[in-house]
Write an enzyme that holds these catalytic residues in place. Sequence first.
Site, mmCIF file in Angstrom:
data_model
loop_
_atom_site.group_PDB
_atom_site.id
_atom_site.type_symbol
_atom_site.label_atom_id
_atom_site.label_comp_id
_atom_site.label_asym_id
_atom_site.label_seq_id
_atom_site.Cartn_x
_atom_site.Cartn_y
_atom_site.Cartn_z
ATOM 1 C CG HIS A 74 -3.368 11.024 3.973
ATOM 2 N ND1 HIS A 74 -3.630 11.515 2.722
ATOM 3 C CD2 HIS A 74 -2.020 10.833 4.023
ATOM 4 C CE1 HIS A 74 -2.479 11.613 2.046
ATOM 5 N NE2 HIS A 74 -1.500 11.216 2.829
ATOM 6 C CD GLU A 75 0.007 11.017 7.098
ATOM 7 O OE1 GLU A 75 0.817 10.142 6.747
ATOM 8 O OE2 GLU A 75 -0.110 12.100 6.483
ATOM 9 C CG HIS A 78 0.713 6.730 3.846
ATOM 10 N ND1 HIS A 78 0.957 6.578 2.497
ATOM 11 C CD2 HIS A 78 0.358 8.030 4.018
ATOM 12 C CE1 HIS A 78 0.765 7.731 1.881
ATOM 13 N NE2 HIS A 78 0.386 8.626 2.781
#
Length: 162
Positions: A74-75, A78
């Site tokens: 998820h990170e 980004h």
Amino acid sequence: MLSIEDKKALAVKGEDCFILAECFFDRAFKRPGYLFNQGGRSAGSAHLQKNLLNFNPILYHQNKAIFIKEVVAHEIAHLITYQLYGRVKPHGKEWQYIMTQVFNLPANTTHQLDISDVQGKLFLYRCACSEHQLTVRRHNKIKKGTVYLCKKCKCELEEVSK
């Protein structure tokens, strides 16, 4: 505090994610620095301009498998989104594309981890239709003049006296 093994496990998963993205997009991506002092209810955060990832050690210890499977990706999604497209909506279509097509994971914008150990004190507020538990941050903002409205009834939240 995370052990060296835990830090390595997060970094190895991060490297796996970058390799997947590099194969998918046929280009190199700059690797980030890693921090392990994320506080509060967030599992992790990506600092785009600094190319840094920060993970919550308390939530990691309680949810290692989910962190390795989903939170790291998820990170990193980004960071990859930022490197590919620049400034776009944090969980917009570009980020969702990377999550689903590159990492083959659901594009969930928030985690469902138990946050009771990192929650902090809650303050009870009431509107016309229900009661609300607010964090110390929102409570302090109200004390300084910020007004919060209930999403359902649109009435102002009022602190419940003790």
